[in-house]
Motif scaffolding. Sequence first.
Motif, short mmCIF file in Angstrom:
data_model
loop_
_atom_site.label_atom_id
_atom_site.label_comp_id
_atom_site.label_asym_id
_atom_site.label_seq_id
_atom_site.Cartn_x
_atom_site.Cartn_y
_atom_site.Cartn_z
N GLU A 267 0.82 -1.21 0.00
CA GLU A 267 0.00 0.00 0.00
C GLU A 267 0.85 1.25 0.00
N ALA A 268 1.98 1.23 0.69
CA ALA A 268 2.89 2.37 0.67
C ALA A 268 3.52 2.56 -0.70
N SER A 269 3.59 1.49 -1.50
CA SER A 269 4.17 1.55 -2.84
C SER A 269 3.17 1.96 -3.89
N GLY A 270 1.88 2.02 -3.54
CA GLY A 270 0.86 2.43 -4.49
C GLY A 270 -0.09 1.34 -4.93
N PHE A 271 0.10 0.12 -4.45
CA PHE A 271 -0.83 -0.97 -4.77
C PHE A 271 -2.12 -0.81 -3.97
N LYS A 272 -3.20 -1.38 -4.52
CA LYS A 272 -4.46 -1.48 -3.79
C LYS A 272 -4.94 -2.93 -3.89
N LEU A 273 -5.40 -3.45 -2.77
CA LEU A 273 -5.84 -4.85 -2.71
C LEU A 273 -7.27 -4.95 -3.20
N ASP A 274 -7.49 -5.76 -4.27
CA ASP A 274 -8.82 -5.96 -4.82
C ASP A 274 -9.50 -7.16 -4.17
N ALA A 275 -10.79 -7.29 -4.44
CA ALA A 275 -11.58 -8.37 -3.83
C ALA A 275 -11.13 -9.75 -4.29
N ASP A 284 -3.07 6.70 -13.53
CA ASP A 284 -4.02 7.74 -13.18
C ASP A 284 -5.39 7.53 -13.84
N ASN A 285 -5.43 6.73 -14.89
CA ASN A 285 -6.70 6.43 -15.57
C ASN A 285 -7.32 5.14 -15.06
N ASN A 286 -6.79 4.61 -13.97
CA ASN A 286 -7.30 3.39 -13.33
C ASN A 286 -7.04 2.13 -14.15
N HIS A 287 -6.08 2.17 -15.09
CA HIS A 287 -5.69 0.99 -15.84
C HIS A 287 -4.65 0.21 -15.04
N VAL A 288 -4.81 -1.09 -14.95
CA VAL A 288 -3.86 -1.93 -14.22
C VAL A 288 -2.57 -2.04 -15.01
N LEU A 289 -1.46 -1.67 -14.38
CA LEU A 289 -0.15 -1.79 -15.02
C LEU A 289 0.50 -3.13 -14.71
N PHE A 290 0.46 -3.56 -13.43
CA PHE A 290 0.96 -4.88 -13.04
C PHE A 290 0.34 -5.24 -11.70
N THR A 291 0.54 -6.47 -11.29
CA THR A 291 -0.11 -6.95 -10.07
C THR A 291 0.91 -7.59 -9.14
N LEU A 292 0.50 -7.76 -7.90
CA LEU A 292 1.29 -8.46 -6.88
C LEU A 292 0.40 -9.52 -6.26
N SER A 293 0.79 -10.78 -6.41
CA SER A 293 -0.01 -11.89 -5.89
C SER A 293 0.84 -12.79 -5.00
N ASN A 294 0.17 -13.69 -4.33
CA ASN A 294 0.86 -14.64 -3.46
C ASN A 294 1.59 -15.67 -4.31
N TYR A 295 2.84 -15.94 -3.98
CA TYR A 295 3.60 -16.98 -4.68
C TYR A 295 2.98 -18.35 -4.42
N GLU A 296 2.33 -18.49 -3.28
CA GLU A 296 1.61 -19.72 -2.96
C GLU A 296 0.17 -19.61 -3.46
N SER A 297 -0.61 -20.66 -3.27
CA SER A 297 -1.93 -20.74 -3.90
C SER A 297 -2.98 -19.84 -3.25
N SER A 298 -2.85 -19.54 -1.97
CA SER A 298 -3.90 -18.78 -1.30
C SER A 298 -3.83 -17.30 -1.68
#
Length: 391
Positions: A267-275, A284-298
Amino acid sequence: MDIFTNMSDLQLSLIIIGAIIIAGVAIFNWIQQQRYQRRVQAAFEYKHDDVLLDADSDDSISERIEPVFNKSSLHESDAYHSHAQDIRKNAPISPTPSTAPSNTATSNSAMPTSVLLDYDNATNYIVNIRSDSPIANTYIAKLLQRKFDFGKTVAWLGQRNSDEPWEEITNEANIESDGYRHIKGCLQLADRAGAISEVNLSKFRDLVEEFASQIQATAECPDIVSTHEKAVTLDKFCVDVDVMIGINIISKDDGAFVGTKIRALAEASGFKLDADGVFKYRDDNNHVLFTLSNYESSPFLPENMRSLNTHGVTFLLDVPRVAHGERIFDQMTHLAKIFSNTLGGIIVDDNRVPLSESGLQRSKQQLIDIQSAMKRNHIHAGSASALRLFV
């Protein structure tokens, strides 16, 4: 009656102690949050180029690579795809297919002057309906009701008079208009589910011809057989470039990353957690540039972040959906290094082999090669056309 007058000294003491503990926990959490933010802000002294406003920068457009690293050549397709997270299917990369379609789609680096520029004959089956008088709203409403009957996206564009601009016909626009004299129907030829079927092309053509007959208008419908062949060719090309590029960060010595620390840093880096349990980095146009996900399955669910521990995280860039992908890759790589340093992890490929700077550069070069292939075929990553094709 004052409730406190009936309490013993012990009860009052317990209440005061409980309040002090709660306040202490809140203050501790606030201090921790501020510490993480200061650490990230200090790391962000690195200056990024503005990918949206830097008009003088390299005009290369991005495409889509999967999380694969340390591969020496784009043409080593078997090795390239062996550890890929392919959204469609594993397919060899072919930067310059001789049968790839050619179209006139425009980059999203500039706003289109007409809605017509968002649709082209290479990626859509386009029909024309012309009438000497305005077509009644009730007839057009019946067309709009059939938008989802053909397995692919359908857009209806209308022109009220020859000297007026084209506009997309929505239910709201149809109600407010006095009718359209010229209508274009744009049926998409392919998406990540594959090419459109010849049956659905025929159904769409029959709908248009029947509609034109009812309103005494003329209909122009391209040949079905040749259009289906074009759809198959388009789909093959999209499969070849439909890949993602990713960076994995894993913990050292079989340790674990704490969920609260990951969230604070993200969150400090600018990411927002989606549902959906994925952190998303948007422009700034709300287009996703890249994502951060769990390396594991959950997934990273908000309610589980306090108790979550994981052995790694993964950055992913969906290349066809992002303009100027090579610069977005640099931005993602920079953030990955910050996460690695802050979390105490290491950057690795999909075989858990440490990823060197030269390995990152080879991955970037693979990205650039695919970008060039898409650009030559006029399907610009991040454009309106690409966003529809790669969905």
